[in-house]
Design a protein around this motif. Structure first.
Motif, PDB file in Angstrom:
ATOM      1  N   UNK A  66     -18.372  20.540  65.424  1.00  0.00           N
ATOM      2  CA  UNK A  66     -19.607  21.326  65.755  1.00  0.00           C
ATOM      3  C   UNK A  66     -20.855  21.334  64.851  1.00  0.00           C
ATOM      4  N   UNK A  67     -21.770  21.067  65.353  1.00  0.00           N
ATOM      5  CA  UNK A  67     -22.920  21.060  64.412  1.00  0.00           C
ATOM      6  C   UNK A  67     -23.090  19.540  63.772  1.00  0.00           C
ATOM      7  N   UNK A  68     -22.144  18.693  64.012  1.00  0.00           N
ATOM      8  CA  UNK A  68     -22.082  17.448  63.249  1.00  0.00           C
ATOM      9  C   UNK A  68     -22.538  17.434  61.748  1.00  0.00           C
ATOM     10  N   UNK A  69     -21.628  18.185  60.908  1.00  0.00           N
ATOM     11  CA  UNK A  69     -21.867  17.949  59.361  1.00  0.00           C
ATOM     12  C   UNK A  69     -21.613  16.577  58.912  1.00  0.00           C
ATOM     13  N   UNK A  70     -22.083  16.178  57.617  1.00  0.00           N
ATOM     14  CA  UNK A  70     -21.884  15.158  56.981  1.00  0.00           C
ATOM     15  C   UNK A  70     -20.695  15.277  56.317  1.00  0.00           C
ATOM     16  N   UNK A  71     -19.646  14.074  56.555  1.00  0.00           N
ATOM     17  CA  UNK A  71     -18.463  14.226  55.880  1.00  0.00           C
ATOM     18  C   UNK A  71     -18.172  12.544  55.372  1.00  0.00           C
ATOM     19  N   UNK A  72     -17.320  12.255  54.523  1.00  0.00           N
ATOM     20  CA  UNK A  72     -17.011  11.079  54.086  1.00  0.00           C
ATOM     21  C   UNK A  72     -16.082  10.414  55.370  1.00  0.00           C
ATOM     22  N   UNK A  73     -16.319   9.302  55.882  1.00  0.00           N
ATOM     23  CA  UNK A  73     -15.699   8.598  56.675  1.00  0.00           C
ATOM     24  C   UNK A  73     -14.324   7.996  56.268  1.00  0.00           C
ATOM     25  N   UNK A  74     -13.315   8.006  56.916  1.00  0.00           N
ATOM     26  CA  UNK A  74     -12.049   7.612  56.486  1.00  0.00           C
ATOM     27  C   UNK A  74     -11.723   6.249  57.657  1.00  0.00           C
ATOM     28  N   UNK A  75     -10.822   5.390  57.064  1.00  0.00           N
ATOM     29  CA  UNK A  75     -10.254   4.606  57.812  1.00  0.00           C
ATOM     30  C   UNK A  75      -8.698   4.295  57.541  1.00  0.00           C
ATOM     31  N   UNK A  76      -7.753   3.631  58.291  1.00  0.00           N
ATOM     32  CA  UNK A  76      -6.435   3.580  57.859  1.00  0.00           C
ATOM     33  C   UNK A  76      -6.268   2.088  57.429  1.00  0.00           C
ATOM     34  N   UNK A  77      -5.871   2.144  56.118  1.00  0.00           N
ATOM     35  CA  UNK A  77      -5.631   0.663  55.462  1.00  0.00           C
ATOM     36  C   UNK A  77      -4.279   0.728  55.024  1.00  0.00           C
ATOM     37  N   UNK A  78      -3.751  -0.249  55.525  1.00  0.00           N
ATOM     38  CA  UNK A  78      -2.149  -0.366  55.136  1.00  0.00           C
ATOM     39  C   UNK A  78      -1.279   0.734  55.420  1.00  0.00           C
TER      40      UNK A  78
END
Length: 283
Positions: free
Chosen positions: A27-39
């Motif tokens: 909600x309200x679209x905060x800034x966060x550090x993106x994540x991704x699945x590696x291994x």
């Protein structure tokens, strides 16, 4: 000619590596550090130091209240949008910070095609920057900051390769488009955003907002402040230190030669450092 200005929200400071994003799922679209699945592990994302650059070469963010609609096939690229706000880079001399809001002068845009999606990248400059009066359109950037357009295109083409991604491609054969074109693009993507927040059925994107009164998801500013207060307070001690590999340099064989060697061998207006670019163009 009247030169337009625009509010821009920045999540990545120049020379930084953390891939911070406006999140669509909260909600309200905060800034966060993106994540991704590696291994098999959900991992915080960082951009590689693509030689000869360190992290991002500009302050990097997005234009609020814009949306690149994945269902709209852009005739300039032949593919739909990336389902995000329109990205913007700011090329002034000051290093920004996460969450900074700037008034910027719109200069131009490049049509990146990333993973089969349209991902426009707007170039701008802080209206308070000493060079702002000299920059009114994309050709002014080439005149006053020679090499920056080519280096930026080089970065966008190659930055995913060090982590096993593919080379990106462009619409308009990689040519930067000017201010007038960019202003029309912003009007179109703002209209798309208004359509998004006016939908009666909410999808995966959280569309609560304080500005569109007839939106089904409109909330008051008081309600928005209460939502913000309900979130945990920032705790710098809880930060996860970046892995040592973030400081490593990545070398990528270029598939396209960019005319940046002579342009930046002496540095660019105090923004880009002196870089030995010529050697990499011949790899």
């Amino acid at each position: 000619a009247v030169v337009s200005t625009q509010s821009a929200l920045y999540g990545r400071a120049r020379w930084s590596n953390a891939k911070n994003e406006i999140t669509k799922e909260e909600t309200l679209n905060p800034i966060i550090q993106d994540t991704k699945i590696y291994d098999g592990v959900n991992t915080l994302r960082y951009v590689s130091n693509l030689f000869p650059y360190h992290g991002y070469m500009w302050n990097y963010g997005a234009i609020p209240q814009t949306w690149e609609d994945p269902e709209y096939v852009d005739p300039n690229t032949g593919v739909g949008g990336d389902n995000d706000p329109v990205d913007v880079v700011e090329i002034g001399r000051n290093v920004g910070y996460v969450g900074e809001i700037k008034q910027v002068k719109i200069l131009g845009v490049i049509a990146l095609i990333d993973g089969g999606e349209t991902d426009w990248k707007i170039m701008s400059i802080d209206i308070n920057d000493p060079m702002a009066d000299s920059l009114n359109d994309i050709q002014d950037v080439e005149n006053e900051m020679p090499g920056l357009l080519a280096a930026s295109r080089d970065f966008f083409r190659n930055y995913k390769v060090p982590r096993g991604g593919k080379y990106n491609v462009f619409g308009f054969e990689g040519e930067w488009q000017g201010r007038e074109f960019t202003e029309k693009l912003l009007k179109k993507t703002h209209k798309k955003w208004k359509e998004l927040v006016s939908r009666t059925t909410k999808g995966k994107i959280m569309t609560e907002n304080t500005s569109i009164n007839n939106s089904p998801w409109h909330i008051s500013k008081k309600e928005a402040r209460e939502i913000l207060k309900s979130n945990p307070r920032y705790n710098p001690d809880a930060r996860v230190p970046p892995p040592e590999s973030v400081q490593h340099v990545s070398f990528v064989k270029r598939t396209v030669s960019e005319p940046v060697c002579d342009a930046v061998s002496d540095g660019v207006a105090g923004v880009l450092p002196v870089l030995p670019l010529c050697s990499l163009e011949n790899n």
